[in-house]
Scaffold this active site. Structure first.
Site, PDB file in Angstrom:
ATOM      1  N   LYS A  58       9.011  15.379  61.155  1.00 55.22           N
ATOM      2  CA  LYS A  58       8.059  14.305  61.470  1.00 55.22           C
ATOM      3  C   LYS A  58       7.984  13.307  60.313  1.00 55.22           C
ATOM      4  O   LYS A  58       7.958  12.096  60.525  1.00 55.22           O
ATOM      5  CB  LYS A  58       6.671  14.902  61.780  1.00 55.22           C
ATOM      6  CG  LYS A  58       6.638  15.628  63.125  1.00 55.22           C
ATOM      7  CD  LYS A  58       5.350  16.393  63.379  1.00 55.22           C
ATOM      8  CE  LYS A  58       5.428  17.141  64.721  1.00 55.22           C
ATOM      9  NZ  LYS A  58       4.245  17.943  65.045  1.00 55.22           N
ATOM     10  N   GLN A 102      -0.916  20.108  62.074  1.00 60.16           N
ATOM     11  CA  GLN A 102       0.170  20.888  62.663  1.00 60.16           C
ATOM     12  C   GLN A 102      -0.377  22.233  63.157  1.00 60.16           C
ATOM     13  O   GLN A 102      -1.078  22.944  62.442  1.00 60.16           O
ATOM     14  CB  GLN A 102       1.286  21.106  61.623  1.00 60.16           C
ATOM     15  CG  GLN A 102       2.514  21.785  62.180  1.00 60.16           C
ATOM     16  CD  GLN A 102       3.230  20.977  63.275  1.00 60.16           C
ATOM     17  OE1 GLN A 102       3.221  19.744  63.253  1.00 60.16           O
ATOM     18  NE2 GLN A 102       3.839  21.656  64.231  1.00 60.16           N
ATOM     19  N   ASP A 125      -2.015  13.041  67.856  1.00 59.91           N
ATOM     20  CA  ASP A 125      -1.497  14.065  68.763  1.00 59.91           C
ATOM     21  C   ASP A 125      -2.153  14.013  70.143  1.00 59.91           C
ATOM     22  O   ASP A 125      -1.743  14.743  71.047  1.00 59.91           O
ATOM     23  CB  ASP A 125      -1.792  15.446  68.169  1.00 59.91           C
ATOM     24  CG  ASP A 125      -0.539  16.119  67.665  1.00 59.91           C
ATOM     25  OD1 ASP A 125       0.539  15.820  68.197  1.00 59.91           O
ATOM     26  OD2 ASP A 125      -0.657  16.946  66.750  1.00 59.91           O
TER      27      ASP A 125
HETATM   28  N1  GUN Z   1       2.889  22.649  67.234  1.00 61.83           N
HETATM   29  C1  GUN Z   1       3.821  22.672  68.212  1.00 61.83           C
HETATM   30  N2  GUN Z   1       3.868  21.469  68.856  1.00 61.83           N
HETATM   31  C2  GUN Z   1       2.932  20.692  68.261  1.00 61.83           C
HETATM   32  C3  GUN Z   1       2.513  19.349  68.487  1.00 61.83           C
HETATM   33  O1  GUN Z   1       2.982  18.626  69.365  1.00 61.83           O
HETATM   34  N3  GUN Z   1       1.523  18.919  67.671  1.00 61.83           N
HETATM   35  C4  GUN Z   1       0.969  19.711  66.708  1.00 61.83           C
HETATM   36  N4  GUN Z   1      -0.004  19.185  65.962  1.00 61.83           N
HETATM   37  N5  GUN Z   1       1.336  20.944  66.485  1.00 61.83           N
HETATM   38  C5  GUN Z   1       2.322  21.438  67.255  1.00 61.83           C
END
Ligand code: GUN
Length: 294
Positions: A58, A102, A125
């Site tokens: 990311k 995350q 998100d």
């Molecule tokens: N863990 C797995 N997929 C995601 C996601 O799309 N966003 C976040 N914040 N954590 C994740």
């Protein structure tokens, strides 16, 4: 090993690259006009290797499109209060447009309480209950990244959704519930399946569009899939192959599913890159909204 056909593979990598390029052009335009670059804060708690890798990807993707990322790391013993205090600062920071925590968080942290503490206007998100409510009500707002990325893939590949039968396996807030809503809003007839669903193979066999987000490696075999269906695999698993080498698998058994499906996402290179691209899109969207630019 049979040769892998590529004709019916949905190329998430290429589609994500297109999205990133469009975002990069937008960011360059804003910066050239004298605006500061967008800022994304990433909170990473603990040392889960998969989360480390996702966060690294990311951050690299942010750099490529001109978004400034700010990583806030916490040890797995961090308290809920410490994380929420950090969020409170980020929530009011002028230079932060998006905030991402995350997931999963190590226990005993409460994901729900932590997500609740994010400023909904900076929710990169789309997982804050306010924004999930906007999705439910059909109002604008940041959308959860994986489901929004899937919808972009379906649109890119001209998949007809209206009137089709769509089955979603998995009912998480992250993927299952939001993708079911999005498909329903495009007039699919949606079935949500989960661990207590009876006759799962028969339910899956009725699907024109199948989204699998169950978190179990190769859970769906090819003979559950309706011939000509569009198959979206959200899973990602790292396993040891028969030769001892590590292999990456999805929730669908790609080998047997590919010859039955009309279109199928590979793992890796399908849904994963789109999740990251959508995160960048959400960050640029909230940046533009906060600065009143477009
Ligand atoms: N863990 C797995 N997929 C995601 C996601 O799309 N966003 C976040 N914040 N954590 C994740």
């Amino acid at each position: 090993m049979p040769e892998t056909k590529t004709a019916n593979i949905i190329d998430g990598k290429a589609c994500a690259a297109e999205t990133r390029e469009a975002l990069k052009v937008q960011v360059q335009k804003h910066v050239a006009a004298g605006h500061r670059p967008p800022g994304l804060a990433v909170i990473l708690v603990g040392d889960n290797p998969a989360s480390e890798l996702y966060v690294k990807n990311k951050i690299t993707a942010c750099k490529n499109v001109g978004i400034e990322s700010h990583l806030h790391r916490f040890p797995k013993e961090a308290s809920q209060q410490e994380i929420i205090a950090c969020l409170n600062e980020l929530n009011t920071s002028d230079t932060i447009d998006g905030i991402l925590v995350q997931l999963p968080l190590p226990s005993p942290l409460s994901e729900a309480e932590v997500l609740d503490a994010i400023n909904p206007a900076k929710d990169a998100d789309g997982l804050h209950p306010f924004n999930l409510g906007c999705l439910l009500a059909g109002k604008p707002g940041p959308r959860p990244c994986t489901p929004a990325g899937i919808m972009t893939l379906l649109a890119k590949y001209d998949v007809t959704i209206e009137g089709k039968s769509a089955t979603v396996i998995g009912r998480s807030n992250l993927v299952g519930k939001p993708i079911a809503l999005m498909l329903m809003q495009k007039n699919a007839t949606v079935t949500i399946c989960h661990s207590r669903t009876q006759n799962l193979p028969d339910v899956v066999r009725s699907a024109d569009i199948l989204v699998v987000a169950i978190g179990k490696s190769r859970f769906v075999p090819g003979d559950w899939i309706k011939p000509g269906a569009v198959v979206i695999d959200v899973g990602i698993h790292h396993e040891k192959g028969a030769d001892g080498k590590s292999v990456i698998t999805g929730d669908v058994d790609f080998q047997t599913a590919q010859s039955v499906a009309r279109l199928i996402t590979p793992v890796p290179g399908g849904v994963g890159p789109m999740t990251v691209a959508q995160l960048l899109a959400n960050t640029v969207y909230s940046y533009q909204t906060r600065l009143g630019i477009s």
